[in-house]
Design a protein around this motif. Structure first.
Motif, mmCIF file in Angstrom:
data_model
loop_
_atom_site.group_PDB
_atom_site.id
_atom_site.type_symbol
_atom_site.label_atom_id
_atom_site.label_comp_id
_atom_site.label_asym_id
_atom_site.label_seq_id
_atom_site.Cartn_x
_atom_site.Cartn_y
_atom_site.Cartn_z
ATOM 1 N N LEU A 232 -6.063 0.082 -0.318
ATOM 2 C CA LEU A 232 -4.879 0.318 -1.136
ATOM 3 C C LEU A 232 -3.769 -0.685 -0.821
ATOM 4 O O LEU A 232 -3.011 -1.081 -1.715
ATOM 5 C CB LEU A 232 -4.386 1.749 -0.914
ATOM 6 N N GLU A 233 -3.684 -1.128 0.423
ATOM 7 C CA GLU A 233 -2.670 -2.122 0.795
ATOM 8 C C GLU A 233 -2.889 -3.433 0.030
ATOM 9 O O GLU A 233 -1.920 -4.076 -0.404
ATOM 10 C CB GLU A 233 -2.718 -2.387 2.302
ATOM 11 N N LYS A 234 -4.143 -3.825 -0.153
ATOM 12 C CA LYS A 234 -4.434 -5.054 -0.891
ATOM 13 C C LYS A 234 -4.139 -4.875 -2.378
ATOM 14 O O LYS A 234 -3.667 -5.803 -3.046
ATOM 15 C CB LYS A 234 -5.892 -5.472 -0.674
ATOM 16 N N VAL A 235 -4.431 -3.684 -2.910
ATOM 17 C CA VAL A 235 -4.098 -3.396 -4.308
ATOM 18 C C VAL A 235 -2.586 -3.495 -4.498
ATOM 19 O O VAL A 235 -2.104 -4.109 -5.468
ATOM 20 C CB VAL A 235 -4.611 -1.996 -4.706
ATOM 21 N N TYR A 236 -1.839 -2.918 -3.581
ATOM 22 C CA TYR A 236 -0.372 -2.959 -3.635
ATOM 23 C C TYR A 236 0.116 -4.412 -3.661
ATOM 24 O O TYR A 236 0.957 -4.794 -4.496
ATOM 25 C CB TYR A 236 0.191 -2.216 -2.429
#
Length: 264
Positions: A181-185
């Motif tokens: 999710l951090e990379k999506v963000y």
């Protein structure tokens, strides 16, 4: 103690879809959409999933899936349950050949399961963008270039100029769901543009909804994902207030009232 003297039983919420029951046609190897729907669903909204096989997340693989007799079989299987609405949960598959193709898919689903309301991830996306009054948009996706280009075409032929975009070029379905999710963000923040009135995150096996509230706070504009839009459009179609808070401004009119432990 005499049975008549016992206090009345206390029942716990058991997942009953007393507000609405949503049927989802989803990719066999995918794990994100039904999980995110369940995360966003308030007590009283239940999700019932059937699955179809996707050979590869390429134009050729998507076409093979959409031309398979499994699609009609999946629709009829989930449509045999007492659902209120059936959603085709594949964004790229429903926009693959443009808007007319998406409309034709809905028509086929309605023929396969008469009497059940139907939507697709692509139809829901356009409705969600309209709901937040989006004009020009930015696009983030995990797709390979050819599929990403079709997403841009679909948005633009429906009046949403794509002013900034980026994609991760992933061609394996399981790998889509493994993006943290951090990379999506970070990906979504990287495509923000002053002219973009909203940002769209495409792909229903790409984690997104857990980051939407944080993204909207950081960017000051609506963030729409295919998964979020699909769930919202189901609730909107059925006129059900059945969303938990915290998943984006799109749900402003569809938030459920506070429920007790039984969900009623």
């Amino acid at each position: 103690m005499h049975p008549d003297a016992l206090p009345p039983p206390v029942f716990r919420y058991d997942g009953s879809g007393h507000l609405c029951k949503l049927g989802l046609i989803y990719i066999a190897s995918s794990i994100v959409m039904d999980a995110e729907w369940s995360a966003m669903a308030a007590p009283g909204v239940s999700v019932h999933t059937t699955r179809i096989k996707l050979p590869k997340v390429t134009v050729e693989g998507i076409e093979e899936m959409m031309n398979s007799p499994e699609l009609a079989q999946a629709a009829r299987l989930v449509g045999s349950a007492p659902i209120d609405l059936m959603c085709f949960g594949g964004t790229s598959a429903s926009f693959l050949h443009g808007t007319a193709y998406d409309h034709a898919l809905i028509a086929k689903m309605q023929q396969w399961v008469p009497g059940v309301r139907v939507n697709t991830a692509s139809t829901a996306t356009l409705a969600a963008l309209k709901e937040v009054r989006a004009g020009k948009v930015a696009l983030a996706s995990p797709y390979v270039d050819a599929v990403h280009a079709k997403a841009i075409r679909f948005l633009e032929e429906n009046g949403h100029q794509v002013v900034q975009h980026a994609n991760l070029r992933i061609d394996e379905d399981r790998a889509l769901a493994e993006v943290p999710l951090e990379k999506v963000y970070d990906l979504v923040r990287s495509v923000d543009h002053p002219e973009a009135s909203a940002i769209f995150i495409s792909c229903t096996n790409f984690r997104s909804v857990g980051a939407i509230e944080a993204l909207e706070q950081a960017l000051g504009k609506p963030v729409i994902s295919a998964v979020q839009a699909s769930f919202w459009h189901c609730l909107e179609t059925l006129q059900v207030a059945g969303a938990r808070p915290g998943y984006g401004q799109l749900f402003a009119k569809r938030l459920a009232r506070a429920a007790d432990s039984t969900g009623r």
